[in-house]
Design a protein around this motif. Structure first.
Motif, short mmCIF file in Angstrom:
data_model
loop_
_atom_site.label_atom_id
_atom_site.label_comp_id
_atom_site.label_asym_id
_atom_site.label_seq_id
_atom_site.Cartn_x
_atom_site.Cartn_y
_atom_site.Cartn_z
N ALA A 171 7.71 54.98 73.77
CA ALA A 171 7.22 55.41 75.27
C ALA A 171 5.62 55.97 75.24
O ALA A 171 5.03 55.92 76.18
CB ALA A 171 8.05 56.44 75.88
N SER A 172 5.33 56.47 74.07
CA SER A 172 4.05 57.04 73.75
C SER A 172 2.98 55.81 74.01
O SER A 172 1.73 56.14 74.24
CB SER A 172 4.01 57.73 72.39
N SER A 173 3.43 54.63 73.75
CA SER A 173 2.37 53.66 74.04
C SER A 173 2.04 53.35 75.29
O SER A 173 1.02 52.65 75.75
CB SER A 173 2.75 52.40 73.40
N PHE A 174 2.92 53.68 76.51
CA PHE A 174 2.59 53.11 77.70
C PHE A 174 2.17 54.35 78.62
O PHE A 174 2.56 55.34 78.13
CB PHE A 174 4.36 52.76 78.34
N LYS A 175 1.66 54.11 79.66
CA LYS A 175 1.21 55.07 80.56
C LYS A 175 2.44 55.82 81.02
O LYS A 175 3.21 55.39 81.17
CB LYS A 175 0.36 54.33 81.61
N ASP A 176 2.02 56.91 81.89
CA ASP A 176 3.09 57.76 82.41
C ASP A 176 3.59 57.34 83.54
O ASP A 176 3.63 57.20 84.69
CB ASP A 176 2.34 59.01 82.85
N GLN A 177 4.90 56.41 82.98
CA GLN A 177 5.57 55.66 84.15
C GLN A 177 7.19 56.30 83.80
O GLN A 177 7.40 56.21 82.54
CB GLN A 177 5.64 54.12 83.97
N LEU A 200 8.57 44.09 79.82
CA LEU A 200 8.25 44.52 81.10
C LEU A 200 7.06 43.35 81.58
O LEU A 200 6.69 42.70 80.89
CB LEU A 200 7.74 45.79 81.45
N THR A 253 3.42 42.97 84.16
CA THR A 253 2.36 43.79 84.78
C THR A 253 2.70 43.51 86.37
O THR A 253 3.03 42.50 86.61
CB THR A 253 1.14 43.63 84.29
#
Lengths: 206, 167
Positions: A80-86, A191, A193
């Motif tokens: 999760a740390s790789s992705f933006k705050d989703q 996922l 975009t």
């Protein structure tokens, strides 16, 4: 208070629920949204208790819960740390939306296949009903040649006719459909975009 | 006697005519089959480009070679720097294996398995020290790309952007 939703299905559809052989009728199973709400603690304590009791006896629903929990675990791990705050829900919605698109696409493609089949059938019918006065062998060879030529033409026509539809579908469908993922990995997220439906697979090595 | 010869000559003429028609039809079928086969062989050629990207949280940077992909990556990932390490284009036939070396003793194997409904079926394998660590089967839209990421590398992560194109 949100009402829990039970899946309404044919009562004849039943599954083996426990090792002891008790049959679990799918009518009593919960839908995925309710199970998701249960995991997120968004249903009342009474309903939660009801779902818990059901899960004790239903491997089908338990499997859905396990699926959601593993997904949440993956998001909460280093991945999760790789992705933006989703939050989890946005990603879940995206994945569900992707699944819906695959389903819609599958239906459309079936339509195309049927069109091709019907075209080919009409071509075969035409060839067999022709009243050529040539000897039988010529008729057979000529029919074969006609079928090949018309098949190629028909297939090209169908491709052209469906080109605009394919273009529309292409814009809304994911860039890649992931049919399987495997390996020495601890977690994986698939996922797409929002803008271009670009598919991304993110995995974490063990 | 004269009638017999006349009949034989007519029969020969008829047989010759039949032979000509037959050979013409066979030639036509042969040509059509040949064109179908050559068309299919042409369609089997698949071009794929594998771009290896290093994503880090360093000083903001977007490699000019990632212009088309930068926005997509930034919309999803938290990283601030995206550098193109390498780019390699492979021309493959259906069923053949394309290999690309990756940083950190890794390699990527790409096998196009066919084309269906404007999508190319690919089998993708990522190996580390010759040991398979990740495999996936995808149906990539023609003229589109997929990004696979995750392996950590030099204070960041590796991303592999794979494109697929067929006629």
């Amino acid at each position: 208070m949100k009402e829990t939703n039970r899946i309404k299905k044919d009562s004849n559809e039943s599954l083996l629920c426990t090792d002891s052989g008790t049959l679990c009728n799918q009518e009593s199973c919960y839908d995925t949204m309710t199970i998701s709400s249960f995991i997120d603690g968004e249903i009342s304590p009474e309903e939660s208790e009801e779902v818990k009791n059901h899960l004790d006896n239903c491997p089908v629903c338990r499997q859905v819960v396990d699926h959601y929990l593993s997904f949440e675990k993956a998001l909460n791990s280093g991945i999760a740390s790789s992705f933006k705050d989703q939050d989890v829900k946005i990603l879940q919605n995206r994945i569900m939306a992707t699944h819906d698109l695959y389903a819609k696409k599958g239906a459309d493609l079936n339509g195309i296949q049927n069109k091709i089949r019907s075209k080919l059938h009409s071509i075969k019918d035409f060839a067999s009903s022709s009243i050529f006065s040539l000897p039988k062998i010529y008729l057979q060879i000529a029919s074969l040649a006609a079928i090949i030529i018309l098949s190629i033409t028909a297939l090209r026509d169908i491709t052209d006719v469906n080109a605009p539809m394919q273009s529309v579908m292409a814009q809304s469908s994911p860039s890649a459909i992931v049919t399987s993922v495997n390996g020495d990995i601890s977690s994986v997220i698939i996922l797409e975009t929002e803008d271009t439906h670009h598919t991304i697979i993110w995995y974490q090595e063990v | 006697m004269a009638i017999y010869f006349k009949q034989t000559a007519t029969f020969r003429q008829s047989a010759n005519r039949h032979k000509k028609i037959l050979s013409a039809l066979f030639s036509m079928v042969f040509i059509i089959l040949l064109s179908v086969i050559s068309h299919e062989a042409e369609a089997a050629a698949i071009t794929s480009t594998v771009r290896v990207i290093h994503a880090t949280s360093d000083t903001p940077f977007m490699d000019p070679g990632l212009k088309d992909l930068g926005h997509e990556l930034q919309s999803v990932f938290k990283y601030t720097s995206y550098r193109l390490i390498s780019s390699r284009t492979l021309a493959m036939a259906e069923g053949s294996t394309g290999r690309v070396s990756l940083p950190g003793d890794r390699s990527l194997e790409l096998i196009p398995k066919g084309v269906e409904n404007n999508r190319i079926r690919f089998s993708i394998r990522i190996l580390k020290n010759d040991k398979q660590v990740f495999t996936t089967e995808i149906q990539l839209r023609n003229n589109s790309t997929i990004t696979i990421g995750g392996p950590d590398f030099k204070n960041g992560y590796l991303l592999f952007n794979i494109s697929g194109k067929t006629k």
